[in-house]
Design a protein around this motif. Structure first.
Motif, PDB file in Angstrom:
ATOM      1  N   GLN A  49      23.190  -9.561 109.511  1.00 30.73           N
ATOM      2  CA  GLN A  49      22.399  -8.793 108.554  1.00 30.73           C
ATOM      3  C   GLN A  49      22.059  -9.669 107.351  1.00 30.73           C
ATOM      4  O   GLN A  49      22.903  -9.972 106.526  1.00 30.73           O
ATOM      5  N   VAL A  50      20.805 -10.068 107.264  1.00 29.51           N
ATOM      6  CA  VAL A  50      20.339 -10.832 106.108  1.00 29.51           C
ATOM      7  C   VAL A  50      19.127 -10.094 105.561  1.00 29.51           C
ATOM      8  O   VAL A  50      18.161  -9.870 106.269  1.00 29.51           O
ATOM      9  N   TYR A  51      19.183  -9.714 104.312  1.00 31.62           N
ATOM     10  CA  TYR A  51      18.155  -8.868 103.716  1.00 31.62           C
ATOM     11  C   TYR A  51      17.139  -9.651 102.912  1.00 31.62           C
ATOM     12  O   TYR A  51      16.333  -9.079 102.202  1.00 31.62           O
ATOM     13  N   ASP A  65      31.422  -3.771  95.012  1.00 28.06           N
ATOM     14  CA  ASP A  65      32.662  -3.323  95.647  1.00 28.06           C
ATOM     15  C   ASP A  65      33.571  -4.520  95.898  1.00 28.06           C
ATOM     16  O   ASP A  65      33.306  -5.337  96.791  1.00 28.06           O
ATOM     17  N   ILE A  66      34.639  -4.631  95.126  1.00 24.61           N
ATOM     18  CA  ILE A  66      35.528  -5.788  95.296  1.00 24.61           C
ATOM     19  C   ILE A  66      36.164  -5.817  96.675  1.00 24.61           C
ATOM     20  O   ILE A  66      36.435  -6.888  97.225  1.00 24.61           O
ATOM     21  N   CYS A  67      36.385  -4.648  97.271  1.00 19.88           N
ATOM     22  CA  CYS A  67      36.958  -4.610  98.621  1.00 19.88           C
ATOM     23  C   CYS A  67      36.014  -5.266  99.628  1.00 19.88           C
ATOM     24  O   CYS A  67      36.458  -5.901 100.590  1.00 19.88           O
ATOM     25  N   GLU A  68      34.713  -5.127  99.414  1.00 21.71           N
ATOM     26  CA  GLU A  68      33.734  -5.774 100.278  1.00 21.71           C
ATOM     27  C   GLU A  68      33.732  -7.280 100.028  1.00 21.71           C
ATOM     28  O   GLU A  68      33.678  -8.082 100.968  1.00 21.71           O
ATOM     29  N   SER A 120      19.316  -2.090 101.752  1.00 27.64           N
ATOM     30  CA  SER A 120      19.518  -0.839 102.468  1.00 27.64           C
ATOM     31  C   SER A 120      20.992  -0.461 102.533  1.00 27.64           C
ATOM     32  O   SER A 120      21.332   0.681 102.826  1.00 27.64           O
ATOM     33  N   ARG A 121      21.856  -1.428 102.259  1.00 23.71           N
ATOM     34  CA  ARG A 121      23.283  -1.138 102.105  1.00 23.71           C
ATOM     35  C   ARG A 121      23.579  -1.040 100.618  1.00 23.71           C
ATOM     36  O   ARG A 121      23.364  -1.990  99.875  1.00 23.71           O
ATOM     37  N   LYS A 122      24.068   0.074 100.171  1.00 25.76           N
ATOM     38  CA  LYS A 122      24.282   0.294  98.743  1.00 25.76           C
ATOM     39  C   LYS A 122      25.254  -0.705  98.140  1.00 25.76           C
ATOM     40  O   LYS A 122      25.239  -0.948  96.937  1.00 25.76           O
TER      41      LYS A 122
END
Length: 257
Positions: free
Chosen positions: A175-177, A186-189, A221-223
């Motif tokens: 996934q490359v936007y 999101d630090i978890c991400e 598209s990913r918040k």
């Protein structure tokens, strides 16, 4: 935070061997032949080139990890840093113990305090034109300040970005936007892309904490992925301009595993 741990963290983020500035001074006194090609200044990591070094964009005395590789042999892949000039200890914060159930905001976006980490603050106060509103008001608070930028986290170094087409941050498998610099609120991400390093038989993880210009940020598209777009063919000077106006690291987060 122990200075040697910080040096290891900087080495991990830059992909170079970061050493204290006193070593560079000693070599300069010993003779210019110890640094081939007359690149004494190019080997300095400062607050002025930190951002472009980490993200590998722009140009200047030290452009990026990629340029560093082009002017140095592997044995010379070194950077030298004056820790007092790069870091600002008065703004360090120890999040290693504690927690809270509040949901503070920064720049109008929800902000999760990085519990479990130690934040080493970079010396960015009064660094950029337009004042310090982008940092928000100092101190513990729940609400955003006028003109404040949201917080984002970035877990991938230049070395880690090798092979990621068109971006400096991998947003996920396949996934490359768009081309540019990715970070996440999101630090978890961000932890998924964090780099680990070992020091004195202990393993640590390092992540950058940034502020991101809400006017220049593209919400994908990913918040949980924010993009600073850098179109293909952008000149190095324009890349540097875009990055400095759009995303500003202000702390290094370190966590013992």
């Amino acid at each position: 935070m122990d200075r040697d741990i910080l040096l290891e963290a900087l080495s991990t983020l830059t992909g170079a061997r970061v050493k204290p500035y006193t070593e560079l001074q000693a070599r300069t006194v010993a003779g210019p032949q110890t640094l081939r090609g007359g690149i004494v200044r190019q080997n300095e990591l400062t607050i002025d080139n930190y951002l472009t070094t980490i993200f590998g964009v722009g140009y200047g005395p030290l452009v990026s990890g990629q340029v560093l590789k082009s002017v140095c042999t592997p044995a010379e892949k070194e950077l030298f840093v004056n820790m007092e000039q790069l870091f600002d200890q008065q703004f360090d914060y120890d999040f290693r113990s504690g927690s809270d159930s509040s949901r503070p905001s920064r720049g109008g976006e929800s902000y999760s305090r990085p519990w479990g980490w130690y934040r080493c603050a970079l010396r960015v106060l009064n660094k950029y034109p337009g004042g310090n509103a982008w940092l928000g008001s100092p101190g513990w608070r729940e609400e955003s300040s006028p003109g404040e930028w949201p917080v984002s986290f970035h877990g991938t170094s230049i070395e880690g970005a090798k092979g990621i087409p068109g971006s400096h941050y991998k947003p996920g498998p396949g996934q490359v936007y768009g081309r540019g610099i990715y970070s996440t609120p999101d630090i978890c991400e961000a932890i998924q892309y964090a780099k680990n390093f070992t020091f004195r038989n202990k393993t640590y993880r390092v992540i950058m904490q940034n502020r991101i210009n809400p006017q220049n940020r593209v919400q994908t598209s990913r918040k949980d992925y924010w993009l600073i777009s850098i179109p293909e063919g952008t000149s190095p000077a324009k890349e540097k301009e875009i990055v400095e106006a759009s995303i500003r690291p202000y702390g290094i987060l370190i966590k013992e595993m």
